[in-house]
Design a protein around this motif. Sequence first.
Motif, PDB file in Angstrom:
ATOM      1  N   TRP A 200       1.231  -1.299  -0.350  1.00 38.46           N
ATOM      2  CA  TRP A 200       0.116  -0.198   0.127  1.00 38.46           C
ATOM      3  C   TRP A 200       0.785   1.246   0.076  1.00 38.46           C
ATOM      4  O   TRP A 200       1.904   1.360   0.945  1.00 38.46           O
ATOM      5  CB  TRP A 200      -1.275  -0.029   1.617  1.00 38.46           C
ATOM      6  N   GLU A 201       0.378   2.446  -0.028  1.00 40.79           N
ATOM      7  CA  GLU A 201       0.906   3.484  -0.929  1.00 40.79           C
ATOM      8  C   GLU A 201       0.182   4.236   0.843  1.00 40.79           C
ATOM      9  O   GLU A 201      -0.176   5.339  -0.282  1.00 40.79           O
ATOM     10  CB  GLU A 201       0.490   4.286  -2.342  1.00 40.79           C
ATOM     11  N   ALA A 202       0.819   4.777   1.488  1.00 38.62           N
ATOM     12  CA  ALA A 202       0.429   5.889   2.608  1.00 38.62           C
ATOM     13  C   ALA A 202       0.324   6.455   1.655  1.00 38.62           C
ATOM     14  O   ALA A 202      -1.184   7.771   2.479  1.00 38.62           O
ATOM     15  CB  ALA A 202       1.550   5.203   4.047  1.00 38.62           C
ATOM     16  N   SER A 203       1.291   7.554   1.346  1.00 36.19           N
ATOM     17  CA  SER A 203       0.409   9.066   0.602  1.00 36.19           C
ATOM     18  C   SER A 203       0.108   9.040  -0.074  1.00 36.19           C
ATOM     19  O   SER A 203      -0.875  10.304  -0.229  1.00 36.19           O
ATOM     20  CB  SER A 203       2.126   9.049   0.438  1.00 36.19           C
ATOM     21  N   PHE A 204      -0.928   8.103  -0.961  1.00 33.76           N
ATOM     22  CA  PHE A 204      -2.227   8.502  -1.405  1.00 33.76           C
ATOM     23  C   PHE A 204      -3.316   7.996  -0.867  1.00 33.76           C
ATOM     24  O   PHE A 204      -4.120   9.201  -0.943  1.00 33.76           O
ATOM     25  CB  PHE A 204      -2.216   7.106  -2.138  1.00 33.76           C
ATOM     26  N   TRP A 205      -3.514   6.714   0.360  1.00 32.10           N
ATOM     27  CA  TRP A 205      -4.514   7.591   1.268  1.00 32.10           C
ATOM     28  C   TRP A 205      -5.029   8.904   1.687  1.00 32.10           C
ATOM     29  O   TRP A 205      -5.636   8.974   2.027  1.00 32.10           O
ATOM     30  CB  TRP A 205      -5.005   6.355   2.175  1.00 32.10           C
ATOM     31  N   THR A 206      -3.757   9.334   2.248  1.00 26.93           N
ATOM     32  CA  THR A 206      -3.316  10.818   3.346  1.00 26.93           C
ATOM     33  C   THR A 206      -3.887  11.710   2.240  1.00 26.93           C
ATOM     34  O   THR A 206      -5.192  12.848   2.450  1.00 26.93           O
ATOM     35  CB  THR A 206      -1.834  10.524   3.489  1.00 26.93           C
ATOM     36  N   SER A 207      -3.224  11.485   0.713  1.00 28.97           N
ATOM     37  CA  SER A 207      -3.263  12.813   0.310  1.00 28.97           C
ATOM     38  C   SER A 207      -5.062  12.551  -0.286  1.00 28.97           C
ATOM     39  O   SER A 207      -5.368  13.665  -0.181  1.00 28.97           O
ATOM     40  CB  SER A 207      -2.682  12.836  -0.699  1.00 28.97           C
ATOM     41  N   LEU A 213      -7.693   4.885   6.571  1.00 36.38           N
ATOM     42  CA  LEU A 213      -7.777   3.172   6.208  1.00 36.38           C
ATOM     43  C   LEU A 213      -6.282   3.155   6.884  1.00 36.38           C
ATOM     44  O   LEU A 213      -6.193   1.578   6.586  1.00 36.38           O
ATOM     45  CB  LEU A 213      -8.329   3.747   4.869  1.00 36.38           C
ATOM     46  N   LEU A 214      -4.713   3.605   7.068  1.00 39.73           N
ATOM     47  CA  LEU A 214      -3.955   3.736   7.662  1.00 39.73           C
ATOM     48  C   LEU A 214      -3.985   2.670   8.637  1.00 39.73           C
ATOM     49  O   LEU A 214      -2.752   1.769   9.248  1.00 39.73           O
ATOM     50  CB  LEU A 214      -2.473   4.336   7.528  1.00 39.73           C
ATOM     51  N   GLU A 215      -5.205   2.697  10.327  1.00 39.02           N
ATOM     52  CA  GLU A 215      -5.472   1.998  11.452  1.00 39.02           C
ATOM     53  C   GLU A 215      -4.713   0.233  10.911  1.00 39.02           C
ATOM     54  O   GLU A 215      -5.155  -0.277  10.267  1.00 39.02           O
ATOM     55  CB  GLU A 215      -6.062   2.327  11.787  1.00 39.02           C
ATOM     56  N   ASN A 216      -4.232   0.033  11.961  1.00 43.24           N
ATOM     57  CA  ASN A 216      -3.344  -1.241  11.969  1.00 43.24           C
ATOM     58  C   ASN A 216      -3.312  -2.493  10.886  1.00 43.24           C
ATOM     59  O   ASN A 216      -2.964  -3.646  10.188  1.00 43.24           O
ATOM     60  CB  ASN A 216      -5.320  -2.127  12.404  1.00 43.24           C
ATOM     61  N   ASN A 217      -2.135  -1.649   9.674  1.00 44.30           N
ATOM     62  CA  ASN A 217      -1.893  -2.082   8.546  1.00 44.30           C
ATOM     63  C   ASN A 217      -2.379  -2.118   7.893  1.00 44.30           C
ATOM     64  O   ASN A 217      -2.408  -3.249   6.966  1.00 44.30           O
ATOM     65  CB  ASN A 217      -0.882  -3.151   8.938  1.00 44.30           C
ATOM     66  N   SER A 219      -5.690  -2.432   8.109  1.00 50.60           N
ATOM     67  CA  SER A 219      -6.658  -4.083   8.441  1.00 50.60           C
ATOM     68  C   SER A 219      -7.438  -3.763   8.227  1.00 50.60           C
ATOM     69  O   SER A 219      -8.594  -5.385   7.043  1.00 50.60           O
ATOM     70  CB  SER A 219      -6.965  -4.296  10.361  1.00 50.60           C
ATOM     71  N   LYS A 220      -8.394  -2.364   7.690  1.00 48.19           N
ATOM     72  CA  LYS A 220      -9.495  -2.288   7.330  1.00 48.19           C
ATOM     73  C   LYS A 220      -9.618  -3.090   5.364  1.00 48.19           C
ATOM     74  O   LYS A 220     -11.342  -3.133   5.512  1.00 48.19           O
ATOM     75  CB  LYS A 220     -10.357  -0.816   7.581  1.00 48.19           C
ATOM     76  N   ILE A 221      -8.967  -3.019   5.029  1.00 42.10           N
ATOM     77  CA  ILE A 221      -8.715  -3.098   3.327  1.00 42.10           C
ATOM     78  C   ILE A 221      -7.976  -4.113   3.074  1.00 42.10           C
ATOM     79  O   ILE A 221      -8.077  -4.701   1.467  1.00 42.10           O
ATOM     80  CB  ILE A 221      -8.487  -1.784   2.546  1.00 42.10           C
ATOM     81  N   GLY A 222      -7.359  -5.013   3.981  1.00 43.42           N
ATOM     82  CA  GLY A 222      -6.261  -6.117   3.687  1.00 43.42           C
ATOM     83  C   GLY A 222      -5.180  -6.081   4.462  1.00 43.42           C
ATOM     84  O   GLY A 222      -4.290  -5.242   3.274  1.00 43.42           O
ATOM     85  N   SER A 223      -4.509  -6.804   5.224  1.00 41.19           N
ATOM     86  CA  SER A 223      -3.060  -6.657   5.362  1.00 41.19           C
ATOM     87  C   SER A 223      -2.531  -7.861   5.109  1.00 41.19           C
ATOM     88  O   SER A 223      -0.530  -7.538   4.668  1.00 41.19           O
ATOM     89  CB  SER A 223      -2.634  -7.176   7.492  1.00 41.19           C
ATOM     90  N   VAL A 224      -2.386  -8.733   4.832  1.00 37.58           N
ATOM     91  CA  VAL A 224      -2.197  -9.941   4.056  1.00 37.58           C
ATOM     92  C   VAL A 224      -2.633 -10.204   2.360  1.00 37.58           C
ATOM     93  O   VAL A 224      -3.640 -10.371   2.954  1.00 37.58           O
ATOM     94  CB  VAL A 224      -2.446 -10.906   4.810  1.00 37.58           C
ATOM     95  N   THR A 225      -1.935 -10.361   1.876  1.00 41.45           N
ATOM     96  CA  THR A 225      -2.210 -10.494   0.443  1.00 41.45           C
ATOM     97  C   THR A 225      -1.621 -12.189  -0.309  1.00 41.45           C
ATOM     98  O   THR A 225      -0.279 -12.451   0.510  1.00 41.45           O
ATOM     99  CB  THR A 225      -1.880  -9.473  -0.917  1.00 41.45           C
ATOM    100  N   CYS A 226      -2.340 -12.265  -1.504  1.00 44.98           N
ATOM    101  CA  CYS A 226      -1.442 -13.879  -1.902  1.00 44.98           C
ATOM    102  C   CYS A 226      -2.064 -14.222  -3.287  1.00 44.98           C
ATOM    103  O   CYS A 226      -2.512 -12.901  -3.746  1.00 44.98           O
ATOM    104  CB  CYS A 226      -1.897 -14.977  -1.314  1.00 44.98           C
TER     105      CYS A 226
END
Length: 530
Positions: A200-207, A213-217, A219-226
């Motif tokens: 994830w690009e944290a700066s995008f969501w902040t901007s 949505l950055l909370e808890n890594n 977690s609301k939109i997906g912390s682990v991928t495959c």
Amino acid sequence: ITSTPQLVFYVGVDVGTASVRAALVTREGLLKSTAQEPIGIWEPESDHYVQSSTEIWEKCCTVVKKVTHGVEKSQIRGIGFDATCSLVVLDQSFQPVPVSQEGDPQRNVVMWMDHRATEQADRITKNGHRVLSRVGGVMSPEMQPPKLLWLKENLKENCWNKASHFFDLPDFLSWKASGSLTRSLCTLVCKWTYCPPEGWEASFWTSIGLDDLLENNFSKIGSVTCPPGSPLGEGLTQEAAADLGLDPGTAVGASLIDAHAGGLGVIGADVKGFHLPCEGLPITARMALICGTSTCHMAISEQPRFVPGVWGPYLSAMVPGLWLNEGGQSVTGRLIDHMVKGHTAYTQLQEQNIYSYLNNHLSSMANSCSAVDLLGSSLHVWPDFHGNRSPLADPTLKGMVVGLSLSQTLDDLALLYLATMQALALGTLHILEAMKEAGHEIRTLFLCGGLSKNNLFVQIHANTTGLPVVLPDQTEAVLVGAAVLGACASRHYSSIQYKSNCLVSTGRSSVDGVKVWGIFFGTLWVASTK
């Protein structure tokens, strides 16, 4: 003493715009049985389209039980899901949260074709963050960031503040089946701006004002991928197995978006012996068109290619190790239905299959004296009734018809139908040209989906693009693609690409053959191994 090996099956589940389908697929890729159930669509306001995740899951269970009836549960080794890229909202207890002002929590899905967030998408585009380079430079209201922003700005109390889980619909289904919150790279990369390996690009969501949505890594939109097809959790949970009528622990594959499942199901087909321009070349010389309510144009490349107005490049979003560019038309089948059923002469159509009737009517109008294509020479349609997804990437565009008269006969309806399909084919050509300018060398089109069953639609695409069109005899490529995910998750195959080539293998040694539609202006030519 030798025993007969047990037959092995996989289940593919496809959630489209208006229906849920399932198929029982053999190890060789043959469909043993299929089933279909409708799902509801609500339009609480103009350009707002919502559904119910509860209803969708219930219909998934219904169709899976139908296709597996009479088959030993132990024979079913894996299940895979694909779905439209709609947004599902759940609270902390995984209960549905309303996504409309009316406040019905059961209507908790913002559909892919919902354009309520056009203004938010425009703001995100003007923000100019670097992630936009991976979506053709323009944020679409059909992607998830603008929809999330709309929910925060318009339904903060009733939705945003209560929401703890935002799923793409394909990931919701795989979570419902396995209990795993791991998200597919297909969904996150294609619709959420996720970029492996960085993430994830944290700066995008902040901007754009979604820093919460950055909370808890995240977690609301997906912390682990495959990657798609990866085994999730321990397979089917006890609850999901009971719902679906299958054994607990049956392998569940990480999901795909429905168009990507269709692309996976056809793009690797073996077409040796037809002397096609793509023969002997890598699959990067092919484009898959998944034609249904909308159309997605899937092209892959070994190196990333940035195409203005076309989504991507996305690494491993459809075929492992290859980059995907995804063009598209927001409405195709839906537009044809709209044009035909809205015409005064529609009531004169008595045939059960109205499009076969119209195709035959157009042939009789041509009287064998000219090509059917030429009948539409004085009537022109601009097909962007629901905006332009690619390559203009302008969701505010509207449709247009030029050349109408006061007449309202059945002939006029047939010509309007023809002109609409020609306009859609020209839209495909526009996307092809944009991709070629960016370095794609596409030699052959591979079609699947509901519209690929319309002979005239297929022929017009061959005529307009100047490329041969290939159709598998086994027409349910999307369901086969979904079954691929379950097969890969079962560990019986080493990778999605290998399994895909096995399942959709066509040509002289195939079990289901292939059809090739030639470029003969106004004339239908079909070659088949059968």
